[in-house]
Design a protein around this motif. Structure first.
Motif, PDB file in Angstrom:
ATOM      1  N   GLU A   5       0.861  -1.177   0.000  1.00 49.19           N
ATOM      2  CA  GLU A   5       0.000   0.000   0.000  1.00 49.19           C
ATOM      3  C   GLU A   5       0.903   1.235   0.000  1.00 49.19           C
ATOM      4  O   GLU A   5       1.713   1.409   0.903  1.00 49.19           O
ATOM      5  CB  GLU A   5      -0.924   0.025   1.216  1.00 49.19           C
ATOM      6  N   ILE A   6       0.760   2.082  -0.994  1.00 53.63           N
ATOM      7  CA  ILE A   6       1.711   3.174  -1.157  1.00 53.63           C
ATOM      8  C   ILE A   6       1.027   4.411  -1.718  1.00 53.63           C
ATOM      9  O   ILE A   6       0.040   4.309  -2.462  1.00 53.63           O
ATOM     10  CB  ILE A   6       2.869   2.733  -2.077  1.00 53.63           C
ATOM     11  N   ALA A   7       1.546   5.581  -1.338  1.00 53.08           N
ATOM     12  CA  ALA A   7       1.036   6.847  -1.866  1.00 53.08           C
ATOM     13  C   ALA A   7       1.898   7.288  -3.039  1.00 53.08           C
ATOM     14  O   ALA A   7       3.108   7.053  -3.078  1.00 53.08           O
ATOM     15  CB  ALA A   7       1.045   7.920  -0.782  1.00 53.08           C
ATOM     16  N   LEU A   8       1.264   7.931  -4.008  1.00 57.50           N
ATOM     17  CA  LEU A   8       1.961   8.586  -5.112  1.00 57.50           C
ATOM     18  C   LEU A   8       1.520  10.036  -5.130  1.00 57.50           C
ATOM     19  O   LEU A   8       0.341  10.333  -5.352  1.00 57.50           O
ATOM     20  CB  LEU A   8       1.632   7.916  -6.441  1.00 57.50           C
ATOM     21  N   LEU A  17      -0.753  -3.983  -5.996  1.00 55.53           N
ATOM     22  CA  LEU A  17      -0.201  -2.795  -5.343  1.00 55.53           C
ATOM     23  C   LEU A  17      -1.308  -1.757  -5.220  1.00 55.53           C
ATOM     24  O   LEU A  17      -1.813  -1.248  -6.223  1.00 55.53           O
ATOM     25  CB  LEU A  17       0.967  -2.231  -6.144  1.00 55.53           C
ATOM     26  N   ALA A  18      -1.683  -1.443  -3.998  1.00 54.44           N
ATOM     27  CA  ALA A  18      -2.738  -0.457  -3.743  1.00 54.44           C
ATOM     28  C   ALA A  18      -2.113   0.929  -3.693  1.00 54.44           C
ATOM     29  O   ALA A  18      -1.263   1.202  -2.849  1.00 54.44           O
ATOM     30  CB  ALA A  18      -3.446  -0.768  -2.432  1.00 54.44           C
ATOM     31  N   VAL A  19      -2.538   1.815  -4.601  1.00 52.11           N
ATOM     32  CA  VAL A  19      -1.947   3.140  -4.719  1.00 52.11           C
ATOM     33  C   VAL A  19      -2.955   4.204  -4.300  1.00 52.11           C
ATOM     34  O   VAL A  19      -4.108   4.201  -4.773  1.00 52.11           O
ATOM     35  CB  VAL A  19      -1.489   3.415  -6.168  1.00 52.11           C
ATOM     36  N   THR A  20      -2.533   5.101  -3.429  1.00 51.13           N
ATOM     37  CA  THR A  20      -3.327   6.275  -3.082  1.00 51.13           C
ATOM     38  C   THR A  20      -2.717   7.467  -3.812  1.00 51.13           C
ATOM     39  O   THR A  20      -1.630   7.924  -3.452  1.00 51.13           O
ATOM     40  CB  THR A  20      -3.316   6.530  -1.569  1.00 51.13           C
ATOM     41  N   PRO A  21      -3.381   7.980  -4.857  1.00 51.02           N
ATOM     42  CA  PRO A  21      -2.778   9.030  -5.674  1.00 51.02           C
ATOM     43  C   PRO A  21      -3.233  10.430  -5.255  1.00 51.02           C
ATOM     44  O   PRO A  21      -4.407  10.681  -4.988  1.00 51.02           O
ATOM     45  CB  PRO A  21      -3.296   8.695  -7.078  1.00 51.02           C
ATOM     46  N   TYR A  22      -2.272  11.346  -5.214  1.00 54.47           N
ATOM     47  CA  TYR A  22      -2.540  12.750  -4.913  1.00 54.47           C
ATOM     48  C   TYR A  22      -2.014  13.605  -6.067  1.00 54.47           C
ATOM     49  O   TYR A  22      -0.863  13.458  -6.489  1.00 54.47           O
ATOM     50  CB  TYR A  22      -1.839  13.191  -3.636  1.00 54.47           C
ATOM     51  N   ASP A  68      -9.762  10.334 -12.913  1.00 58.97           N
ATOM     52  CA  ASP A  68     -10.000   9.154 -12.095  1.00 58.97           C
ATOM     53  C   ASP A  68     -10.427   9.575 -10.688  1.00 58.97           C
ATOM     54  O   ASP A  68      -9.756  10.377 -10.032  1.00 58.97           O
ATOM     55  CB  ASP A  68      -8.709   8.321 -12.034  1.00 58.97           C
ATOM     56  N   ALA A  69     -11.532   9.036 -10.221  1.00 54.86           N
ATOM     57  CA  ALA A  69     -12.093   9.431  -8.926  1.00 54.86           C
ATOM     58  C   ALA A  69     -11.169   9.090  -7.765  1.00 54.86           C
ATOM     59  O   ALA A  69     -11.298   9.666  -6.673  1.00 54.86           O
ATOM     60  CB  ALA A  69     -13.453   8.756  -8.730  1.00 54.86           C
ATOM     61  N   ARG A  70     -10.224   8.185  -7.987  1.00 58.89           N
ATOM     62  CA  ARG A  70      -9.301   7.823  -6.905  1.00 58.89           C
ATOM     63  C   ARG A  70      -8.311   8.943  -6.594  1.00 58.89           C
ATOM     64  O   ARG A  70      -7.737   8.976  -5.506  1.00 58.89           O
ATOM     65  CB  ARG A  70      -8.516   6.560  -7.283  1.00 58.89           C
ATOM     66  N   VAL A  71      -8.113   9.856  -7.528  1.00 55.38           N
ATOM     67  CA  VAL A  71      -7.104  10.899  -7.363  1.00 55.38           C
ATOM     68  C   VAL A  71      -7.633  11.996  -6.446  1.00 55.38           C
ATOM     69  O   VAL A  71      -8.686  12.583  -6.706  1.00 55.38           O
ATOM     70  CB  VAL A  71      -6.714  11.505  -8.720  1.00 55.38           C
ATOM     71  N   GLU A  72      -6.902  12.255  -5.370  1.00 56.00           N
ATOM     72  CA  GLU A  72      -7.237  13.382  -4.498  1.00 56.00           C
ATOM     73  C   GLU A  72      -6.555  14.631  -5.033  1.00 56.00           C
ATOM     74  O   GLU A  72      -5.339  14.655  -5.189  1.00 56.00           O
ATOM     75  CB  GLU A  72      -6.798  13.108  -3.058  1.00 56.00           C
ATOM     76  N   TRP A  73      -7.330  15.657  -5.323  1.00 59.66           N
ATOM     77  CA  TRP A  73      -6.828  16.906  -5.899  1.00 59.66           C
ATOM     78  C   TRP A  73      -6.598  17.909  -4.780  1.00 59.66           C
ATOM     79  O   TRP A  73      -7.508  18.210  -4.014  1.00 59.66           O
ATOM     80  CB  TRP A  73      -7.829  17.445  -6.905  1.00 59.66           C
ATOM     81  N   THR A  74      -5.378  18.429  -4.660  1.00 59.58           N
ATOM     82  CA  THR A  74      -5.049  19.301  -3.543  1.00 59.58           C
ATOM     83  C   THR A  74      -4.047  20.357  -3.990  1.00 59.58           C
ATOM     84  O   THR A  74      -3.340  20.169  -4.984  1.00 59.58           O
ATOM     85  CB  THR A  74      -4.457  18.481  -2.371  1.00 59.58           C
ATOM     86  N   ASP A  75      -3.996  21.474  -3.282  1.00 61.43           N
ATOM     87  CA  ASP A  75      -3.077  22.538  -3.668  1.00 61.43           C
ATOM     88  C   ASP A  75      -1.756  22.482  -2.906  1.00 61.43           C
ATOM     89  O   ASP A  75      -0.915  23.361  -3.070  1.00 61.43           O
ATOM     90  CB  ASP A  75      -3.727  23.911  -3.497  1.00 61.43           C
ATOM     91  N   ARG A  76      -1.549  21.450  -2.096  1.00 59.35           N
ATOM     92  CA  ARG A  76      -0.280  21.301  -1.390  1.00 59.35           C
ATOM     93  C   ARG A  76      -0.052  19.826  -1.090  1.00 59.35           C
ATOM     94  O   ARG A  76      -1.013  19.061  -0.931  1.00 59.35           O
ATOM     95  CB  ARG A  76      -0.254  22.123  -0.108  1.00 59.35           C
ATOM     96  N   PRO A  77       1.198  19.400  -1.000  1.00 60.63           N
ATOM     97  CA  PRO A  77       1.468  17.986  -0.721  1.00 60.63           C
ATOM     98  C   PRO A  77       0.897  17.574   0.627  1.00 60.63           C
ATOM     99  O   PRO A  77       1.018  18.315   1.606  1.00 60.63           O
ATOM    100  CB  PRO A  77       3.001  17.910  -0.722  1.00 60.63           C
ATOM    101  N   PRO A  78       0.268  16.407   0.698  1.00 58.28           N
ATOM    102  CA  PRO A  78      -0.250  15.934   1.981  1.00 58.28           C
ATOM    103  C   PRO A  78       0.894  15.562   2.911  1.00 58.28           C
ATOM    104  O   PRO A  78       1.957  15.110   2.480  1.00 58.28           O
ATOM    105  CB  PRO A  78      -1.068  14.694   1.582  1.00 58.28           C
ATOM    106  N   ALA A  79       0.688  15.758   4.186  1.00 59.25           N
ATOM    107  CA  ALA A  79       1.729  15.490   5.175  1.00 59.25           C
ATOM    108  C   ALA A  79       1.650  14.056   5.676  1.00 59.25           C
ATOM    109  O   ALA A  79       0.575  13.460   5.749  1.00 59.25           O
ATOM    110  CB  ALA A  79       1.606  16.456   6.347  1.00 59.25           C
ATOM    111  N   GLY A  80       2.820  13.516   5.998  1.00 62.14           N
ATOM    112  CA  GLY A  80       2.878  12.230   6.690  1.00 62.14           C
ATOM    113  C   GLY A  80       2.637  11.014   5.837  1.00 62.14           C
ATOM    114  O   GLY A  80       2.327   9.941   6.369  1.00 62.14           O
ATOM    115  N   VAL A  81       2.804  11.118   4.507  1.00 62.04           N
ATOM    116  CA  VAL A  81       2.538   9.969   3.638  1.00 62.04           C
ATOM    117  C   VAL A  81       3.790   9.112   3.502  1.00 62.04           C
ATOM    118  O   VAL A  81       4.922   9.567   3.702  1.00 62.04           O
ATOM    119  CB  VAL A  81       2.035  10.409   2.248  1.00 62.04           C
ATOM    120  N   ARG A  82       3.569   7.872   3.103  1.00 66.22           N
ATOM    121  CA  ARG A  82       4.660   6.946   2.803  1.00 66.22           C
ATOM    122  C   ARG A  82       4.535   6.549   1.341  1.00 66.22           C
ATOM    123  O   ARG A  82       3.516   6.000   0.932  1.00 66.22           O
ATOM    124  CB  ARG A  82       4.598   5.717   3.710  1.00 66.22           C
TER     125      ARG A  82
END
Length: 330
Positions: A51-54, A76-81, A93-107
């Motif tokens: 399980e990993i963030a991109l 491989l489970a991917v959490t995309p930002y 893709d609805a899985r993509v979280e759209w944000t104006d700054r990098p999320p904190a504390g991801v691996r």
């Protein structure tokens, strides 16, 4: 530069997006996204996780994330930002979280393709009397000398881009250093990669690199929102800034991987990720003409991504955080 790129009428808020004006490696070939997908897998293996963030910093309209998500292997489970200041595009893709700054504390993997070159910088020029001054610019591109450069900006120039010859210019990269250090700091563990046009101390261009792009052509960098405004990146300074940030925050250089960071050319990085411009054997043309034509097209795309004097000369600043990439460091 800030207003011209990111203001209400800024270039990066235009509906056509960056792809309407220039091609990055992402747009040049799907091989690039496939290579990033393999790097994501390698990062997951280093972290011993499925399980990993991109985190895609400077995501444009989500083209890289779309390609990577299509290329990652099952299991491989991917959490995309997508980190972007423009509005979320329709149909992403609805899985993509759209944000104006990098999320904190991801691996996971933080990947910034041609982002730092659009982090705003000030330009400095050495005058006839040897004084280094800021260059002031109007909305129509008209320039005039401003106040002498001092304080932290002067310190940065002295260390990373000293200028002495009258008329010599420098782009003050302190803002890029700070932006990269802040992005890396959002990772709990993983790998941060910045890919960009780059130069190093001792080989800085005499008159700087600031320029504009519009409709596929290089143009005068007029800060009115009509064109991209970009400048090459002092990746050596960005690398050192992460190590310095570690020292300040944690009392030991490289606590978050700064001292372990290294820079590769895109050519070398993509070769390590399986992208090769080698032509298929001619014997394949006789036995399987369709496969030969397809392989030849793929080789041409790979050659563009790794070409000397072109995309292959981009720098990849690789910054491991709390982990290591075996057999990668030069």
């Amino acid at each position: 530069m800030e207003s011209a790129l990111y203001g209400p009428e800024g270039f990066y808020r235009r509906p056509e997006g960056p792809a309407g004006h220039f091609r990055t490696s992402v747009h040049a070939s799907p091989l690039f996204a496939s290579a990033v997908a393999r790097l994501l897998v390698a990062t997951a293996e280093a972290l011993d996780t499925d399980e990993i963030a991109l985190v895609d910093v400077g995501a444009g309209r989500g083209e890289l994330l779309t390609g990577v998500l299509a290329a990652v292997p099952d299991g491989l489970a991917v959490t995309p930002y997508a980190v972007e200041r423009a509005a979320r595009p329709p149909g992403l893709d609805a899985r993509v979280e759209w944000t104006d700054r990098p999320p904190a504390g991801v691996r996971g993997l933080l990947f910034a393709n041609e982002w730092l070159d659009n982090v705003p910088v000030d330009v400095a020029e050495t005058g006839p009397d040897g004084t280094v001054r800021y260059v002031l610019v109007g909305p129509d591109g008209t320039e005039r000398p401003g106040a002498p450069v001092d304080g932290a900006d002067a310190d940065w120039l002295a260390r990373w881009w000293p200028t002495a010859e009258p008329g010599a210019r420098a782009e003050i990269g302190r803002t890029r250093d700070e932006a990269w250090a802040a992005a890396v700091a959002t990772l709990d563990r993983g790998l941060a990669v910045a890919v960009d046009y780059a130069h190093v101390r001792g080989d800085r261009p005499l008159f700087g690199t600031l320029t504009g792009f519009r409709d596929g052509r290089e143009v005068r960098p007029v800060p009115d929102g009509s064109c991209d405004i970009t400048a090459h990146v002092a990746l050596d300074a960005c690398k050192a800034a992460v190590a310095a940030d570690d020292t300040d925050a944690r009392g030991g250089a490289g606590a978050r991987g700064g001292s372990a960071a290294f820079v590769l050319s895109q050519r070398e990085a993509l070769h390590r990720l399986g992208v090769s411009g080698a032509r298929p054997p001619l014997s394949l043309a006789a036995t399987d003409p369709a496969s030969y034509v397809g392989a030849l097209a793929t080789a041409g795309q790979a050659a563009e991504l790794t070409a000397r004097g072109g995309l292959g000369d981009f720098g990849w600043l690789m910054t491991p955080v709390g982990t290591a990439l075996r057999d990668w460091a030069p």
